[in-house]
Design a protein around this motif. Structure first.
Motif, PDB file in Angstrom:
ATOM      1  N   VAL A   1      17.366 -79.566 -13.282  1.00 41.49           N
ATOM      2  CA  VAL A   1      16.712 -79.895 -12.017  1.00 41.49           C
ATOM      3  C   VAL A   1      15.547 -80.854 -12.263  1.00 41.49           C
ATOM      4  O   VAL A   1      15.059 -80.982 -13.383  1.00 41.49           O
ATOM      5  CB  VAL A   1      16.196 -78.617 -11.304  1.00 41.49           C
TER       6      VAL A   1
ATOM      7  N   THR B   1      17.192 -75.094 -16.267  1.00 44.44           N
ATOM      8  CA  THR B   1      16.958 -73.771 -15.707  1.00 44.44           C
ATOM      9  C   THR B   1      17.770 -72.745 -16.483  1.00 44.44           C
ATOM     10  O   THR B   1      18.788 -73.070 -17.099  1.00 44.44           O
ATOM     11  CB  THR B   1      17.330 -73.714 -14.204  1.00 44.44           C
TER      12      THR B   1
ATOM     13  N   ASP C   1      18.223 -79.728  -7.412  1.00 45.32           N
ATOM     14  CA  ASP C   1      19.430 -79.521  -8.214  1.00 45.32           C
ATOM     15  C   ASP C   1      20.225 -80.819  -8.173  1.00 45.32           C
ATOM     16  O   ASP C   1      20.650 -81.272  -7.099  1.00 45.32           O
ATOM     17  CB  ASP C   1      20.232 -78.363  -7.629  1.00 45.32           C
TER      18      ASP C   1
ATOM     19  N   LEU D   1       9.745 -74.385  -5.576  1.00 42.35           N
ATOM     20  CA  LEU D   1       9.456 -74.095  -6.983  1.00 42.35           C
ATOM     21  C   LEU D   1       8.567 -72.873  -7.144  1.00 42.35           C
ATOM     22  O   LEU D   1       8.755 -72.084  -8.049  1.00 42.35           O
ATOM     23  CB  LEU D   1       8.804 -75.316  -7.630  1.00 42.35           C
TER      24      LEU D   1
ATOM     25  N   HIS E   1      12.251 -77.843  -6.689  1.00 38.84           N
ATOM     26  CA  HIS E   1      13.141 -78.412  -7.697  1.00 38.84           C
ATOM     27  C   HIS E   1      14.393 -78.894  -6.983  1.00 38.84           C
ATOM     28  O   HIS E   1      14.857 -78.282  -6.023  1.00 38.84           O
ATOM     29  CB  HIS E   1      13.433 -77.459  -8.858  1.00 38.84           C
TER      30      HIS E   1
ATOM     31  N   TYR F   1      12.504 -71.689 -16.415  1.00 39.58           N
ATOM     32  CA  TYR F   1      12.413 -73.145 -16.530  1.00 39.58           C
ATOM     33  C   TYR F   1      11.990 -73.573 -17.931  1.00 39.58           C
ATOM     34  O   TYR F   1      11.152 -72.930 -18.549  1.00 39.58           O
ATOM     35  CB  TYR F   1      11.387 -73.700 -15.528  1.00 39.58           C
TER      36      TYR F   1
ATOM     37  N   GLU G   1       5.305 -82.801 -11.367  1.00 41.08           N
ATOM     38  CA  GLU G   1       6.331 -83.456 -10.560  1.00 41.08           C
ATOM     39  C   GLU G   1       6.913 -84.585 -11.402  1.00 41.08           C
ATOM     40  O   GLU G   1       6.228 -85.197 -12.212  1.00 41.08           O
ATOM     41  CB  GLU G   1       5.782 -83.953  -9.223  1.00 41.08           C
TER      42      GLU G   1
ATOM     43  N   TYR H   1      17.600 -78.474  -2.616  1.00 45.14           N
ATOM     44  CA  TYR H   1      16.207 -78.243  -2.991  1.00 45.14           C
ATOM     45  C   TYR H   1      15.880 -76.758  -2.895  1.00 45.14           C
ATOM     46  O   TYR H   1      16.367 -76.079  -1.998  1.00 45.14           O
ATOM     47  CB  TYR H   1      15.261 -79.001  -2.062  1.00 45.14           C
TER      48      TYR H   1
ATOM     49  N   VAL I   1      11.651 -81.760 -10.773  1.00 42.41           N
ATOM     50  CA  VAL I   1      10.549 -81.256  -9.959  1.00 42.41           C
ATOM     51  C   VAL I   1      10.067 -82.378  -9.045  1.00 42.41           C
ATOM     52  O   VAL I   1       9.773 -83.486  -9.509  1.00 42.41           O
ATOM     53  CB  VAL I   1       9.394 -80.743 -10.849  1.00 42.41           C
TER      54      VAL I   1
ATOM     55  N   CYS J   1      13.858 -80.324 -15.821  1.00 42.63           N
ATOM     56  CA  CYS J   1      13.857 -78.980 -16.402  1.00 42.63           C
ATOM     57  C   CYS J   1      15.261 -78.419 -16.529  1.00 42.63           C
ATOM     58  O   CYS J   1      16.104 -78.608 -15.654  1.00 42.63           O
ATOM     59  CB  CYS J   1      13.041 -78.028 -15.524  1.00 42.63           C
TER      60      CYS J   1
END
Length: 122
Positions: A70, A60, A83, A92, A81, A109, A54, A89, A72, A58
């Motif tokens: 995104v 994507t 955006d 994940l 995740h 990811y 968390e 959301y 976490v 990342c």
């Protein structure tokens, strides 16, 4: 879920540095918990085999092409995740199988930073 699969890393808010990932029992006895932001491992790996925590930022990928960036987050007891462009959301895990490096999920990811050390990516 086995207890050895529950790992954390911590952001020291005073020293501004990240600890190495470990189980909660492996943190040093003298840990000053009030200055530490704990970040839990999601149980998933990215496309390079890096554990996703968390607070990780990342990149994507969709059909082999870079897509959204995104963050976490932990929400409602599970990992999601967020955006950053759409402010939406997504769960994940979805159909992912946590704690396996051979999970097909990982191709979507890539960890590129975290919310503490890479604020410029937000």
């Amino acid at each position: 879920m086995k207890s050895e699969n529950i790992k954390f890393k911590g952001w020291n808010t005073i020293l501004e540095r990240m600890s190495k990932p470990c189980s909660i029992n492996e943190f040093p006895l003298r840990t000053q918990w009030h200055i530490l932001d704990l970040l839990q491992w999601s149980g998933l790996f990215d496309k390079k085999g890096i554990e996703i925590y968390e607070g990780d930022i990342c990149q994507t990928w969709f059909l082999g092409i870079k897509s959204e960036i995104v963050v976490v987050v932990k929400r409602h007891g599970s990992f999601w995740h967020k955006d950053l462009k759409r402010e939406t959301y997504s769960n994940l895990h979805g159909t992912a199988k946590p704690y396996r490096k051979d999970n097909p999920f990982k191709k979507y990811y890539e960890v590129i930073g975290n919310i503490y050390e890479n604020k410029d990516l937000l």
